[in-house]
Write a protein that holds these residues in place. Structure first.
Motif, PDB file in Angstrom:
ATOM      1  N   UNK A   1      15.207  -4.454  -2.245  1.00 10.31           N
ATOM      2  CA  UNK A   1      14.069  -4.168  -3.103  1.00 10.31           C
ATOM      3  C   UNK A   1      14.563  -3.841  -4.521  1.00 10.31           C
ATOM      4  N   UNK A   2      14.186  -4.681  -5.478  1.00  7.43           N
ATOM      5  CA  UNK A   2      14.678  -4.547  -6.854  1.00  7.43           C
ATOM      6  C   UNK A   2      14.364  -3.179  -7.447  1.00  7.43           C
ATOM      7  N   UNK A   3      13.094  -2.751  -7.275  1.00  9.80           N
ATOM      8  CA  UNK A   3      12.677  -1.464  -7.854  1.00  9.80           C
ATOM      9  C   UNK A   3      13.464  -0.306  -7.231  1.00  9.80           C
ATOM     10  N   UNK A   4      13.624  -0.375  -5.910  1.00  8.76           N
ATOM     11  CA  UNK A   4      14.354   0.698  -5.222  1.00  8.76           C
ATOM     12  C   UNK A   4      15.800   0.759  -5.708  1.00  8.76           C
ATOM     13  N   UNK A   5      16.392  -0.417  -5.917  1.00 11.02           N
ATOM     14  CA  UNK A   5      17.780  -0.464  -6.389  1.00 11.02           C
ATOM     15  C   UNK A   5      17.898   0.221  -7.757  1.00 11.02           C
ATOM     16  N   UNK A   6      16.916  -0.026  -8.630  1.00  9.11           N
ATOM     17  CA  UNK A   6      16.947   0.564  -9.968  1.00  9.11           C
ATOM     18  C   UNK A   6      16.726   2.073  -9.891  1.00  9.11           C
ATOM     19  N   UNK A   7      15.765   2.480  -9.044  1.00 13.15           N
ATOM     20  CA  UNK A   7      15.429   3.906  -8.931  1.00 13.15           C
ATOM     21  C   UNK A   7      16.606   4.699  -8.351  1.00 13.15           C
ATOM     22  N   UNK A   8      17.250   4.145  -7.343  1.00 15.33           N
ATOM     23  CA  UNK A   8      18.245   4.924  -6.600  1.00 15.33           C
ATOM     24  C   UNK A   8      19.643   4.911  -7.230  1.00 15.33           C
ATOM     25  N   UNK A   9      20.008   3.833  -7.898  1.00 14.64           N
ATOM     26  CA  UNK A   9      21.407   3.698  -8.317  1.00 14.64           C
ATOM     27  C   UNK A   9      21.694   4.162  -9.739  1.00 14.64           C
TER      28      UNK A   9
ATOM     29  N   UNK B   1      27.371  -4.333 -12.256  1.00 14.02           N
ATOM     30  CA  UNK B   1      27.003  -4.009 -13.634  1.00 14.02           C
ATOM     31  C   UNK B   1      27.334  -2.550 -13.899  1.00 14.02           C
ATOM     32  N   UNK B   2      27.863  -2.290 -15.078  1.00 13.01           N
ATOM     33  CA  UNK B   2      28.310  -0.921 -15.360  1.00 13.01           C
ATOM     34  C   UNK B   2      27.139   0.043 -15.550  1.00 13.01           C
ATOM     35  N   UNK B   3      26.017  -0.464 -16.065  1.00 11.19           N
ATOM     36  CA  UNK B   3      24.831   0.403 -16.172  1.00 11.19           C
ATOM     37  C   UNK B   3      23.555  -0.426 -16.033  1.00 11.19           C
ATOM     38  N   UNK B   4      22.419   0.254 -16.042  1.00 11.87           N
ATOM     39  CA  UNK B   4      21.146  -0.408 -15.785  1.00 11.87           C
ATOM     40  C   UNK B   4      20.756  -1.365 -16.915  1.00 11.87           C
ATOM     41  N   UNK B   5      21.160  -1.015 -18.152  1.00  9.72           N
ATOM     42  CA  UNK B   5      20.845  -1.872 -19.312  1.00  9.72           C
ATOM     43  C   UNK B   5      21.497  -3.248 -19.126  1.00  9.72           C
TER      44      UNK B   5
END
Lengths: 287, 243
Positions: free
Chosen positions: B195-203, B217-221
């Motif tokens: 789940x893309x959203x979950x990956x962003x929220x959790x990591x 990727x080193x960061x979310x940006x």
């Protein structure tokens, strides 16, 4: 979901096929044991009950049946657990998975004759021992059939029920996701021994507990095998009851019926006790 | 610079003729969470199992706290692997499930009681201590599963789609709980999800596995900027309803 009409039909069938015959049999046995009916009974009497309750034969038959049942179950469970855990892959994919159903085709009587041919003083094992020079005479071979410890009965019971438990545990291994629990326990640091004793065995035995109790009761009440391989004293309970009811002495029949009712009441008490200790015990979906 | 707790170098894994993971390189900083995204069958679970020691790689090395653990038994890695299902032991109640790892380590009874009750309080479940697994809801089971893992203070926590079987409301609550736990207990974790959203929220950072290859990727940006991540497409999709 069944309709109310179908539900009523099911209830009627259950009462007609299960409840009525069993209750009728119990009532007949109770009336006979109390002297109310029966060809030689002349008056209402509790004499048969007193003889059974305060005499040795009934309780020694119960004790012997319990001993045979518990020992047979313990050996069967140990062997079945060992095979179903160690040979899981063979049971799942190999020939063993099919072959294990084969022993289930044998009726108890056939298996009893097989045991007799194997274990009696003139049987296969005895002759093998004689030809190998382990014993000097066939008569020296130990009594494993018609013996006081019921070795032949235990051997045959183990042969009859072990394949069933191997199949049961093997299926539980899959349905209960035991492999995942084992992996999980490994990552928590559990050794193979700890995984066996703290994870695999408790889960399998807990899930199979109802079946284990029912089979213990089933073996306690077995008839053909102890009749063919057991001796006159001690006797297993079913053999003792039938001998009282079908013997030439018609005066013993009320005692036979009293024994059968007492035996049923004892088993029922155990089942009720189990039920009240855990009301989910006999529900197949409960953990 | 913060030190890495986990380093994977040039890892390959094949099943028969099929290559599942190819030249995997991954690093995870201490007290950080890396989300691993990927479609079903992309090799995420295999990678976690290799890190936990439940599968063995064909090539490559795994380092935990700077030490190579590639050939160490799972029991000695101090890495806990959590499945999608809570997998609470059905013969144990909630208390004993949480105490499982402590009992394996033969922790004194007094400490077991104190630590487990403390953990149950922390999870908001002190009143459920005597309940069996089948008496708990999906979310409650997952909480107990987390408690059971965290009480032994593992070096690394591997989570394989832990909220996959939960409904959306419970899932959101569990995500918040995990974020809080990860922060308070200074957890280092690999969080697998599709789940893309979950990956962003959790990591704290994100990796994506595609056809056996991992891109970290080193960061979310940086993840957002990557065309292959799918984030931009997702944003564009929602924008059409706004404009």
């Amino acid at each position: 979901m069944p309709t109310p009409k179908l539900k009523n039909v099911s209830r009627f069938l259950f009462v007609a096929i299960v409840t009525v015959p069993v209750v009728s049999g119990m009532v007949y046995a109770a009336l006979y044991s109390l002297g109310i009916i029966g060809i030689l009974n002349t008056e209402i009497s509790s004499k048969a009950w007193q003889t059974v309750f305060f005499g040795k034969p009934f309780w020694s038959a119960i004790g012997f049946s319990l001993y045979i049942s518990v020992v047979s179950m313990a050996i069967s469970l140990a062997v079945a657990l060992l095979i179903s855990i160690k040979w899981q892959k063979n049971l799942r994919d190999g020939l063993l998975g099919t072959a294990i159903y084969f022993p289930l085709c044998f009726p108890g009587t056939v298996m009893a004759f097989f045991s007799f041919q194997m274990l009696s003083k003139s049987g296969f094992v005895s002759r093998l021992g004689f030809n190998m020079g382990w014993i000097e005479d066939l008569r020296v071979f130990p009594s494993w059939i018609h013996d006081a410890y019921g070795i032949g009965i235990i051997f045959t019971s183990v042969l009859l029920i072990t394949p069933f438990f191997i199949i049961l545990f093997s299926n539980l291994f899959k349905t209960e996701n035991i492999a995942s629990f084992q992996h999980l326990a490994k990552t928590f640091g559990a050794s193979n021994r700890q995984i066996l004793w703290k994870v695999t065995l408790p889960i399998l035995l807990k899930r199979a507990s109802v079946t284990i109790y029912l089979f213990t009761i089933f073996i306690m009440g077995s008839y053909e095998v102890p009749l063919l391989l057991g001796r006159q004293d001690p006797q297993m309970i079913s053999v003792a009851i039938i001998q009282k009811i079908q013997r030439f002495n018609l005066n013993d029949i009320p005692q036979g019926y009293a024994m059968s009712i007492l035996y049923v009441l004892l088993i029922l008490s155990v089942v009720i006790l189990l039920f009240f200790r855990n009301k989910n015990f006999f529900k197949t979906s409960a953990v | 610079m913060m030190e890495n707790i986990l380093e994977i170098k040039n890892l390959d894994k094949t099943f028969g003729k099929e290559t599942v993971l190819k030249n995997i390189n991954l690093s995870l900083k201490k007290n950080a969470v890396v989300s691993l995204l990927g479609a079903s069958g992309s090799g995420k679970t295999t990678l976690l199992k290799i890190i936990a020691g439940l599968e063995h790689q064909n090539n490559g090395e795994i380092f935990l706290n700077g030490k190579e653990i590639s050939n160490i038994k799972p029991q000695r890695r101090n890495i806990v692997y959590l499945y999608q299902e809570a997998l609470l032991f059905p013969h144990l109640n909630a208390f004993e499930n949480v105490a499982f790892g402590l009992r394996l380590r033969k922790t004194p009874e007094k400490d077991v009681k104190q630590k487990v009750m403390q953990m149950l309080e922390y999870l908001g479940m002190p009143n459920h201590a005597t309940k069996m697994a089948n008496q708990l809801s999906g979310g409650q089971r997952q909480r107990i599963s987390f408690g059971r893992a965290m009480i032994i203070e593992p070096s690394l926590l591997l989570l394989d789609e832990p909220f996959g079987a939960l409904d959306s409301t419970t899932r959101q609550k569990m995500q918040e709980l995990f974020k809080e736990l990860a922060k308070t207990m200074q957890l280092s974790a690999l969080f697998v999800t599709h789940d893309l959203k979950e990956a962003i929220v959790m990591g704290d950072s994100i990796g994506k596995i595609m056809k056996g290859h991992l891109k970290q990727h080193s960061d979310l940006r940086e993840f957002y900027e990557d065309e292959e991540s799918g984030v931009k497409k997702e944003v564009e999709f929602w924008k059409q309803f706004i404009n």
